[in-house]
Design a protein around this motif. Structure first.
Motif, PDB file in Angstrom:
ATOM      1  N   GLU A   1      75.312 -55.535 -12.279  1.00 24.72           N
ATOM      2  CA  GLU A   1      76.252 -56.889 -12.045  1.00 24.72           C
ATOM      3  C   GLU A   1      75.341 -57.328 -11.060  1.00 24.72           C
ATOM      4  O   GLU A   1      74.544 -59.068 -11.347  1.00 24.72           O
ATOM      5  CB  GLU A   1      77.262 -56.488 -11.670  1.00 24.72           C
ATOM      6  CG  GLU A   1      77.979 -57.786 -11.255  1.00 24.72           C
ATOM      7  CD  GLU A   1      78.225 -58.077 -12.957  1.00 24.72           C
ATOM      8  OE1 GLU A   1      78.558 -59.833 -13.324  1.00 24.72           O
ATOM      9  OE2 GLU A   1      78.071 -57.295 -14.497  1.00 24.72           O
ATOM     10  N   VAL A   2      74.610 -57.178  -9.787  1.00 19.99           N
ATOM     11  CA  VAL A   2      74.247 -57.698  -8.977  1.00 19.99           C
ATOM     12  C   VAL A   2      72.888 -58.445  -9.149  1.00 19.99           C
ATOM     13  O   VAL A   2      71.891 -59.613  -8.655  1.00 19.99           O
ATOM     14  CB  VAL A   2      73.816 -56.437  -7.286  1.00 19.99           C
ATOM     15  CG1 VAL A   2      72.982 -57.530  -6.579  1.00 19.99           C
ATOM     16  CG2 VAL A   2      75.616 -57.222  -7.195  1.00 19.99           C
ATOM     17  N   THR A   3      72.071 -57.411 -10.109  1.00 19.09           N
ATOM     18  CA  THR A   3      70.407 -57.733 -10.934  1.00 19.09           C
ATOM     19  C   THR A   3      70.936 -58.777 -11.629  1.00 19.09           C
ATOM     20  O   THR A   3      70.373 -60.078 -11.140  1.00 19.09           O
ATOM     21  CB  THR A   3      70.338 -56.258 -11.621  1.00 19.09           C
ATOM     22  OG1 THR A   3      69.851 -55.748 -10.825  1.00 19.09           O
ATOM     23  CG2 THR A   3      68.462 -57.369 -11.592  1.00 19.09           C
ATOM     24  N   TRP A   4      71.795 -58.801 -12.050  1.00 14.25           N
ATOM     25  CA  TRP A   4      72.045 -60.456 -13.376  1.00 14.25           C
ATOM     26  C   TRP A   4      72.486 -61.344 -12.357  1.00 14.25           C
ATOM     27  O   TRP A   4      72.367 -62.442 -12.416  1.00 14.25           O
ATOM     28  CB  TRP A   4      73.623 -60.061 -14.237  1.00 14.25           C
ATOM     29  CG  TRP A   4      73.363 -61.060 -14.972  1.00 14.25           C
ATOM     30  CD1 TRP A   4      73.329 -61.748 -16.129  1.00 14.25           C
ATOM     31  CD2 TRP A   4      74.545 -61.807 -14.729  1.00 14.25           C
ATOM     32  NE1 TRP A   4      73.858 -62.593 -16.499  1.00 14.25           N
ATOM     33  CE2 TRP A   4      74.689 -63.000 -15.570  1.00 14.25           C
ATOM     34  CE3 TRP A   4      75.560 -62.722 -13.880  1.00 14.25           C
ATOM     35  CZ2 TRP A   4      75.630 -64.599 -15.597  1.00 14.25           C
ATOM     36  CZ3 TRP A   4      76.162 -63.592 -13.119  1.00 14.25           C
ATOM     37  CH2 TRP A   4      76.320 -64.719 -14.843  1.00 14.25           C
ATOM     38  N   LEU A   5      73.652 -61.261 -11.357  1.00 18.85           N
ATOM     39  CA  LEU A   5      74.175 -62.121 -10.300  1.00 18.85           C
ATOM     40  C   LEU A   5      72.514 -63.312  -9.628  1.00 18.85           C
ATOM     41  O   LEU A   5      72.357 -64.501  -9.488  1.00 18.85           O
ATOM     42  CB  LEU A   5      74.758 -61.993  -9.342  1.00 18.85           C
ATOM     43  CG  LEU A   5      76.001 -61.847  -9.625  1.00 18.85           C
ATOM     44  CD1 LEU A   5      77.044 -61.384  -8.757  1.00 18.85           C
ATOM     45  CD2 LEU A   5      76.828 -63.041 -10.370  1.00 18.85           C
ATOM     46  N   GLU A   6      71.554 -62.118  -9.494  1.00 19.53           N
ATOM     47  CA  GLU A   6      70.512 -62.611  -8.805  1.00 19.53           C
ATOM     48  C   GLU A   6      69.051 -63.132  -9.350  1.00 19.53           C
ATOM     49  O   GLU A   6      69.004 -64.299  -9.104  1.00 19.53           O
ATOM     50  CB  GLU A   6      69.347 -61.400  -7.762  1.00 19.53           C
ATOM     51  CG  GLU A   6      70.907 -60.617  -7.000  1.00 19.53           C
ATOM     52  CD  GLU A   6      69.978 -59.752  -6.336  1.00 19.53           C
ATOM     53  OE1 GLU A   6      69.555 -59.376  -4.855  1.00 19.53           O
ATOM     54  OE2 GLU A   6      69.231 -58.797  -6.872  1.00 19.53           O
TER      55      GLU A   6
ATOM     56  N   GLY B   1      77.221 -62.913  -2.650  1.00 20.76           N
ATOM     57  CA  GLY B   1      78.671 -62.338  -2.536  1.00 20.76           C
ATOM     58  C   GLY B   1      78.638 -61.574  -1.900  1.00 20.76           C
ATOM     59  O   GLY B   1      77.961 -61.084  -1.050  1.00 20.76           O
ATOM     60  N   ILE B   2      79.933 -61.073  -2.313  1.00 18.18           N
ATOM     61  CA  ILE B   2      80.847 -59.762  -1.279  1.00 18.18           C
ATOM     62  C   ILE B   2      80.890 -58.894  -2.542  1.00 18.18           C
ATOM     63  O   ILE B   2      80.973 -58.889  -3.234  1.00 18.18           O
ATOM     64  CB  ILE B   2      81.967 -60.645  -0.647  1.00 18.18           C
ATOM     65  CG1 ILE B   2      81.390 -60.872   0.391  1.00 18.18           C
ATOM     66  CG2 ILE B   2      82.809 -59.364  -0.030  1.00 18.18           C
ATOM     67  CD1 ILE B   2      82.742 -62.322   1.064  1.00 18.18           C
ATOM     68  N   GLN B   3      80.772 -57.667  -2.109  1.00 11.98           N
ATOM     69  CA  GLN B   3      81.613 -56.157  -3.073  1.00 11.98           C
ATOM     70  C   GLN B   3      82.402 -56.045  -1.722  1.00 11.98           C
ATOM     71  O   GLN B   3      82.591 -55.763  -1.150  1.00 11.98           O
ATOM     72  CB  GLN B   3      80.247 -55.794  -2.558  1.00 11.98           C
ATOM     73  CG  GLN B   3      79.116 -55.840  -3.523  1.00 11.98           C
ATOM     74  CD  GLN B   3      78.088 -54.901  -3.738  1.00 11.98           C
ATOM     75  OE1 GLN B   3      78.357 -53.378  -3.832  1.00 11.98           O
ATOM     76  NE2 GLN B   3      76.370 -55.652  -3.934  1.00 11.98           N
ATOM     77  N   ARG B   4      83.309 -55.989  -2.407  1.00 14.86           N
ATOM     78  CA  ARG B   4      85.579 -54.839  -2.147  1.00 14.86           C
ATOM     79  C   ARG B   4      84.963 -53.191  -2.881  1.00 14.86           C
ATOM     80  O   ARG B   4      85.832 -53.966  -4.281  1.00 14.86           O
ATOM     81  CB  ARG B   4      86.004 -55.368  -1.968  1.00 14.86           C
ATOM     82  CG  ARG B   4      85.420 -57.229  -0.960  1.00 14.86           C
ATOM     83  CD  ARG B   4      86.966 -57.547  -0.932  1.00 14.86           C
ATOM     84  NE  ARG B   4      86.260 -58.866   0.112  1.00 14.86           N
ATOM     85  CZ  ARG B   4      87.174 -59.758   0.553  1.00 14.86           C
ATOM     86  NH1 ARG B   4      88.479 -60.432  -0.765  1.00 14.86           N
ATOM     87  NH2 ARG B   4      86.836 -60.950   1.233  1.00 14.86           N
ATOM     88  N   ASP B   5      85.445 -52.645  -3.012  1.00 16.67           N
ATOM     89  CA  ASP B   5      85.464 -51.092  -3.203  1.00 16.67           C
ATOM     90  C   ASP B   5      87.473 -51.388  -3.073  1.00 16.67           C
ATOM     91  O   ASP B   5      87.666 -51.461  -2.248  1.00 16.67           O
ATOM     92  CB  ASP B   5      85.246 -49.917  -2.643  1.00 16.67           C
ATOM     93  CG  ASP B   5      83.577 -49.919  -2.939  1.00 16.67           C
ATOM     94  OD1 ASP B   5      83.595 -50.688  -3.979  1.00 16.67           O
ATOM     95  OD2 ASP B   5      82.663 -49.331  -2.644  1.00 16.67           O
TER      96      ASP B   5
END
Length: 294
Positions: A267-272, A282-286
């Motif tokens: 998902e982070v790769t897609w966002l980048e 952005g932010i990641q919260r487990d």
């Protein structure tokens, strides 16, 4: 992938629907009382729960009906082994229902007058289970958590989010449509009717895996989830984010969605690549398992 429409005629011109009476789950032949008593290491107790409310606002609206049913299941196969205790009750909200809620649920002010839900009993039933399932847990759970301390300490599963209906060919995850696709329907939008419908639906076997839908849900309910926040996303990326399943938080002014933790890297790769055209900003919260859908 085309879904398997149960009840559809061979020529494809008609569909036969059966009215659901109670919860006609077929138990595996091996699930005798003796087997259940001697295999407690793989037998788990779950619950399906549904509420009807005065509206959609989880702060101001209140529960007017609750339906819940316990069941035993095989944790390895997802097969439902036995139905357990059930409970259904009305709650007088102390104010008239809106015409929209009356039309949706079939519940009237006269039905609710003087009625009370026994929340201590609800709490006790939840305490006997390891997993609480709702079809839209993000809606149901906050209402229950306000009334039941035990609910806040349980893992919740969501058949709307934690079964991949789309990959099975179903274009909509709405419970009423899934019921129809599987050859049955229920009377009105009432709590215990929806509980029995969902439990029966989850007992069906997915044609692509030969496993029950419940098997997929229980496995996914044990997976960690992460809240991905696309903060400072460029305005022109909003259509990409909407298509990807992100929701706009108007209070905090950001796009976000909740995904399985093991999908975060992709998902982070897609966002980048698509949104930021550079490093993830952005932010990641487990999210702890017991905090899912709060």
């Amino acid at each position: 992938m085309a879904f398997r429409w149960i009840g559809k005629s061979h020529d494809g011109n008609t569909v036969t629907l059966n009215k659901l009476v109670e919860c006609p789950v077929k138990f595996p032949e091996y699930a005798t009382d003796t087997w259940l008593n001697t295999n407690q290491d793989i037998v788990r107790k779950g619950m399906v729960l549904d509420v009807e409310t005065t509206g959609l606002n989880q702060t101001d609206d209140v529960v007017i009906e609750i339906g819940m049913r316990q069941f035993d299941f095989n944790k390895n196969t997802g097969e439902i082994l036995r139905l357990g205790k059930s409970y259904s009750a009305f709650q007088d909200p102390g104010r008239p229902l809106s015409p929209e809620i009356i039309a949706l649920t079939g519940i009237t002010d006269a039905d609710l007058e003087g009625q009370k839900i026994d929340w201590a009993h609800v709490d006790q039933l939840i305490s006997e289970t390891c997993l609480v399932i709702a079809h839209n847990a993000k809606f149901d759970r906050p209402f229950i958590d306000r009334k039941s301390k035990t609910s806040t300490e349980r893992i919740w599963g969501c058949s709307f989010k934690q079964v991949d209906w789309n990959s099975k060919g179903f274009t909509s995850p709405k419970l009423e449509l899934l019921n129809i696709y599987h050859g049955f329907f229920t009377d009105s939008h009432r709590a215990l009717n929806d509980v029995d419908a969902l439990l029966y639906l989850l007992s069906h076997t997915a044609h692509d895996t030969d496993k029950t839908y419940l098997h997929e849900l229980t496995n996914n309910a044990k997976r960690m989830m992460t809240h991905v926040i696309a903060s400072s996303a460029p305005f022109e990326s909003k259509e990409h984010l909407k298509t990807r399943g992100y929701s706009w938080d108007n209070t905090n002014r950001f796009w976000s969605k909740i995904i399985f933790k093991d999908d975060v890297k992709n998902e982070v790769t897609w966002l980048e690549d698509t949104v930021y055209c550079g490093p993830f900003n952005g932010i990641q919260r487990d999210i702890a398992l017991m905090d899912n859908f709060k």
